[in-house]
Design an enzyme around this catalytic site. Sequence first.
Site, short mmCIF file in Angstrom:
data_model
loop_
_atom_site.label_atom_id
_atom_site.label_comp_id
_atom_site.label_asym_id
_atom_site.label_seq_id
_atom_site.Cartn_x
_atom_site.Cartn_y
_atom_site.Cartn_z
N ASP A 1 0.41 -0.83 -0.15
CA ASP A 1 0.11 0.08 0.34
C ASP A 1 1.00 0.96 0.12
O ASP A 1 1.96 1.22 0.19
CB ASP A 1 -1.37 0.04 1.53
CG ASP A 1 -2.24 0.95 0.69
OD1 ASP A 1 -2.03 1.76 0.39
OD2 ASP A 1 -3.33 0.03 1.07
C1 BGC Z 1 -5.35 3.26 -0.52
C2 BGC Z 1 -5.13 2.32 -1.14
C3 BGC Z 1 -5.25 2.91 -2.50
C4 BGC Z 1 -4.00 3.60 -2.06
C5 BGC Z 1 -3.19 4.17 -3.60
C6 BGC Z 1 -3.79 4.11 -0.25
O1 BGC Z 1 -3.74 5.03 0.77
O2 BGC Z 1 -4.82 2.56 1.49
O3 BGC Z 1 -6.56 1.56 -1.01
O4 BGC Z 1 -5.11 2.10 -3.47
O5 BGC Z 1 -3.57 4.68 -1.25
O6 BGC Z 1 -4.19 5.54 -3.96
#
Ligand code: BGC
Length: 713
Positions: free
Chosen positions: A257
Amino acid sequence: MDQLEVLLDAMTLEEKVGQLNMVASFRAVTGPGALQEVDDLIRAGHIGSLLNIWGREEVARVQRLAVDESRLGIPLLLCHDIIHGHRVIFPTPLAEACAFNPVLWQKTAQAAAQEASEEGVALTFAPMLDIARDARWGRMVEGPGEDTWLARQIGVAKTRGFQGEDLSFATSLAATAKHFGAYGAVTAGREYASADVSERTLLEIYLPPFAAAIAAGVAAIMPAFNDIAGQPMTANRYLLKDILRQRLGFEGVVISDFNAVGELLNHGVAHDLLEAAVLAFNAGVDIDMTSNAFIEGLPIAVDRGLVSLNDIDNSVRRVLRLKERLGLFKDPYRRGSSVSYNAQKGKDQRRALAREAAQRAIVLLTNKDQLLPLAPDLICLAMIGPFVDDVGAMLGSWASAGHEEQTVSFFEGVRKAAPNCHLDLVIGVDGLSQDVSGIELALAACRKAEVILLCLGETAEMSGEAASRADIGLPGAQRALAEAVFALGKPVVVVLTSGRPLAAPWLFERATAVLATWQLGSEAGHALADILFGVINPTGRLPISWPRAVGQTPIFYNQRATGRPTQIGVHYSSCYIDTLASPQFPFGHGLSYSAFSLLDFACLTPLVKHNDNVEVSVRVRNDGARPGEATLFFFIHDLVASLARPVLELKGVKKVFVGQGAEEQLSFVLAVEDLAFVGPELDLTLEAGRFEIYVGQSADPVGLLKDSFDLVL
Ligand code: BGC
């Protein structure tokens, strides 16, 4: 030798690690460095994928840098969060879950993939498959709700929808099932907090949706931000290797993530980025999203023998294989070069689909005196409240590139549906503040109206990532507005916009009718009007148990049997002394303008063995005044097992259209293998004994019909 192996052979260690490095594009709020720096890193082969990028020109520009100006010309993997639409926005995932309709879920993912791929996107970070039992957690809005069986169906439908028949098609996106672990179980529903979940619960509740997506061929998996019992998911070797790779057989790419590898320092399990990179990589993370840990740390780690070159090669192989499956080596520009994006026909079809999805997402929670549907010849309606015209709230928290100006607000939808009706719009109070000065004006409009549509709820920012709430009631002065409106004694339809169930027992008691409209997307207003005026008979059903009070959370229907089962009025039973243990509305609840009775439920297979099927039949009668779609939930209860089993477990859902005054005979078949559970040794176990099987229109025990069968092994 395979082309990819030839390529791998030609790569330097830095170029290999580059393939494992994902960087945020210029559209990102955060991210390393300016655009120029990103361009240079692409040329140098130090970036294998970009996120937060879409748009034909920009996509082609960065792809050219990689293909024409980097040494080996490896195309970039361009990624973006396509969660519930790209331009045309569909209802948020929790709202869409209310449809209990895999065909629809697949179609909306396919439509979103089509739009996003036409703007150059090749991979989405969806579907989000986190079981959520705690409405305090803001990300409940992004997921499938509380039930594992339901989440599995969504995982499969969304994976198929995004990925299409073949990943190499120009309209297919690689899907990412996220957030692997038990993100929804964060302590007290507080975002990014620690979770402490038993391995059995992980295997039985939280991980099966991922297993289902994997079986459907999902291309990527994203571990969650949180730790489980001290082991951050980003460095959780046991869950990412032994469980994800070995037990679930996942062969695709694991993408961290956002900045999660770097955040291992904050978790306190790594001293520095190098150590964080080693931990995450050796745990099974292939791609580092935005923390720069892999690009800085892995070459040194290989040099010092902390990471093996063989493992690096395997991760790079997985990334290159995905690029190959997406058809990027054959034609890096295939996404973003088609001309159909602006075709009006496609847009119209997607909007029609968004309207249908929104209609099916709306849940009719209460309908006293059969107030709904409204008569089409009403003369005067008042539309009151902060969400009457708030198109931002309709679009929700992951609206990608959706346009507010192309979003149909509730006001606009009702105005179009009832052109001859006098409509007054008064906000009264805004969504958040305590200012009550506008209430008098709202009441003046209400006094003239035959029916009041009171549009209350949460703003878009109050749910989604980093939007946990300790109070899950109506924010600001909305209760004051509602109480004042109710005091007029007129029929009031409450339209609730939210990303979670809102605990407000007083509201359900006093409103004449309540519709849960969540965040409905681009066609919100049309869908609301369709339901209000009865053009569409409501079919939405709750994918969560709706709490009466925040203190009941986490709340879910499939609780284990206890030694002292809940009995109202019995002191030493599993109850609260200050509220009921039952939810405000049970999982599966949702009214319709028809009224269905379930009759003659019978199990046709009283004795079953291994490899048999359990078969039940039931009659559905429509006693209402109009044709409609009934939703039937089939549950089981394993009466005596080596472990306490849930009092109810969902095993299937059937929808059936029944004409006015008509009946339909239905059967439901369950494979005996589906009675297995995660046993004492943590493997799937089938135990002989008696099972109860139920059918009902929700998980409310009062409405369930019951029969039983014996499993003999
Ligand atoms: C979120 C994810 C997301 C990623 C990319 C993160 O802050 O937890 O779900 O896919 O950002 O945008």
